[in-house]
Write an enzyme that holds these catalytic residues in place. Structure first.
Site, PDB file in Angstrom:
ATOM      1  N   HIS A   1     -76.773  75.586 -64.842  1.00 36.65           N
ATOM      2  CA  HIS A   1     -77.176  75.987 -63.493  1.00 36.65           C
ATOM      3  C   HIS A   1     -78.617  75.517 -63.288  1.00 36.65           C
ATOM      4  O   HIS A   1     -79.472  75.726 -64.157  1.00 36.65           O
ATOM      5  CB  HIS A   1     -77.128  77.502 -63.342  1.00 36.65           C
ATOM      6  CG  HIS A   1     -75.764  78.096 -63.475  1.00 36.65           C
ATOM      7  ND1 HIS A   1     -75.158  78.309 -64.696  1.00 36.65           N
ATOM      8  CD2 HIS A   1     -74.882  78.542 -62.523  1.00 36.65           C
ATOM      9  CE1 HIS A   1     -73.970  78.866 -64.504  1.00 36.65           C
ATOM     10  NE2 HIS A   1     -73.779  79.017 -63.204  1.00 36.65           N
TER      11      HIS A   1
ATOM     12  N   HIS B   1     -95.772  71.058 -86.126  1.00 37.66           N
ATOM     13  CA  HIS B   1     -95.263  71.364 -84.791  1.00 37.66           C
ATOM     14  C   HIS B   1     -93.789  70.975 -84.742  1.00 37.66           C
ATOM     15  O   HIS B   1     -93.171  70.660 -85.774  1.00 37.66           O
ATOM     16  CB  HIS B   1     -96.072  70.637 -83.713  1.00 37.66           C
ATOM     17  CG  HIS B   1     -96.135  69.154 -83.913  1.00 37.66           C
ATOM     18  ND1 HIS B   1     -95.267  68.280 -83.296  1.00 37.66           N
ATOM     19  CD2 HIS B   1     -96.942  68.384 -84.687  1.00 37.66           C
ATOM     20  CE1 HIS B   1     -95.553  67.036 -83.674  1.00 37.66           C
ATOM     21  NE2 HIS B   1     -96.561  67.077 -84.514  1.00 37.66           N
TER      22      HIS B   1
END
Length: 327
Positions: free
Chosen positions: A9, A172
């Site tokens: 959506h 990271h």
């Protein structure tokens, strides 16, 4: 290679596809399909069909959708009915699921095999702090697994160096997912005098380690000592992270047995030039890389494992030319 449709959506599918590319690199045969407020179910079905038609392999298709029972799921499910022997749908899309799907299709040729494999990673990606809020039955599963003592190719008493990387961001997403998956370390070691003195950064790095991998922060002198006497590591596999080429040079001169440096990211700051999107150099940086080259060190210039290898000498020459213009 298994093709992937990301359906949602709104623009969630577009955004998470972009996030996945930032961490794992650009991917072939992956399409995002979005249901917007002005669209009906038939419009979405047409977009799904167009996405599938764009794939080089339409035989094996994996659908990652945001919500079980929503319109994207229902339209995907309608298409799936005619291909249920090979296609697969997984609902509850999150970023760990997507990255695991990217990694899995490098070694798995079946959409259904990948679908079954990525569910645990998707669940494990949902964590909470403070840790006391996490359901008790989940705490044990979330704890890092014990590191294997003698990985393939190793022998007791020897520390293997599976990757040495220069990355100003240190641990990271690209390291915790892409590089960890491709090199399979049991320990990630950040080698930095500055970070070793910063308790907050040390804590954040330890928390960012992927499940099953121990993360450590050590000063350069300590890493040199470990390299000279690594009998306590019992054949474990180490991924080393350096914040700068200067730190890497100091460690290598001290005896850390590195033959190749992966050059992934060097942040821009005042006085530096940036010859490409991810690497910025000062004159000291260029001089340091030249010293490393003279010592026989090879360079693997890649942000993520899927990237093509860059030409370090060409990058250094361009950086030097830009610095010369500033003089």
């Amino acid at each position: 290679m298994v093709s992937i449709v990301i359906a949602s959506h709104g623009k969630f599918a577009d955004g998470i596809k972009q996030s996945g590319s930032m961490i794992f690199g650009e991917q072939e045969d992956v399409q995002s399909v979005t249901l917007m407020p002005d669209m009906g179910p038939d419009d979405l079905k047409k977009k799904l069909q167009d996405a599938i038609a764009s794939f080089s392999d339409q035989d094996q298709v994996l659908f990652l959708v945001d919500l079980w029972g929503g319109t994207p799921f229902n339209q995907v499910n309608g298409l799936f009915e005619e291909h249920k022997d090979k296609w697969a749908i997984v609902a509850g899309l999150n970023l760990p699921m997507l990255i695991e799907a990217y990694a899995s299709r490098l070694s798995m040729d079946s959409a259904q095999e990948i679908a079954a494999h990525i569910i645990e990673t998707a669940k494990d990606g949902v964590k909470v702090r403070p840790e006391e809020l996490q359901p008790k039955e989940e705490k044990a599963a979330a704890a890092p697994a014990a590191a294997p003592k003698t990985p393939a190719g190793g022998h007791p008493g020897s520390l293997q160096y599976v990757l040495a990387r220069i990355d100003s961001r240190l641990l990271h997403g690209q390291v915790a997912t892409g590089w960890t998956r491709s090199t399979n370390p049991t320990r990630i070691i950040v080698v930095s005098d500055a970070v070793a003195k910063d308790d907050l950064r040390k804590q954040l790095i330890q928390q960012a380690a992927p499940a099953g991998v121990h993360a450590h922060v050590v000063p350069i002198k300590k890493m040199i000592e470990l390299a000279q006497d690594d009998k306590h590591f019992g054949g474990e596999r180490a991924l080393l992270l350096f914040e700068s080429p200067e730190d890497a040079l100091q460690a290598i001169k001290g005896g850390v047995p590195i033959k190749t440096l992966n050059v992934g990211s060097m942040a821009h700051s005042e006085g530096k030039v940036q010859p490409n999107k991810v690497l910025a150099f000062s004159q000291e940086d260029i001089d340091t890389f030249n010293k490393l080259k003279d010592m026989g060190i090879d360079f693997d210039v890649r942000k993520v494992p899927a990237d093509g290898e860059g030409n370090m000498q060409s990058i250094l020459d361009k950086a030097q030319a830009e610095l010369n213009k500033q003089k």
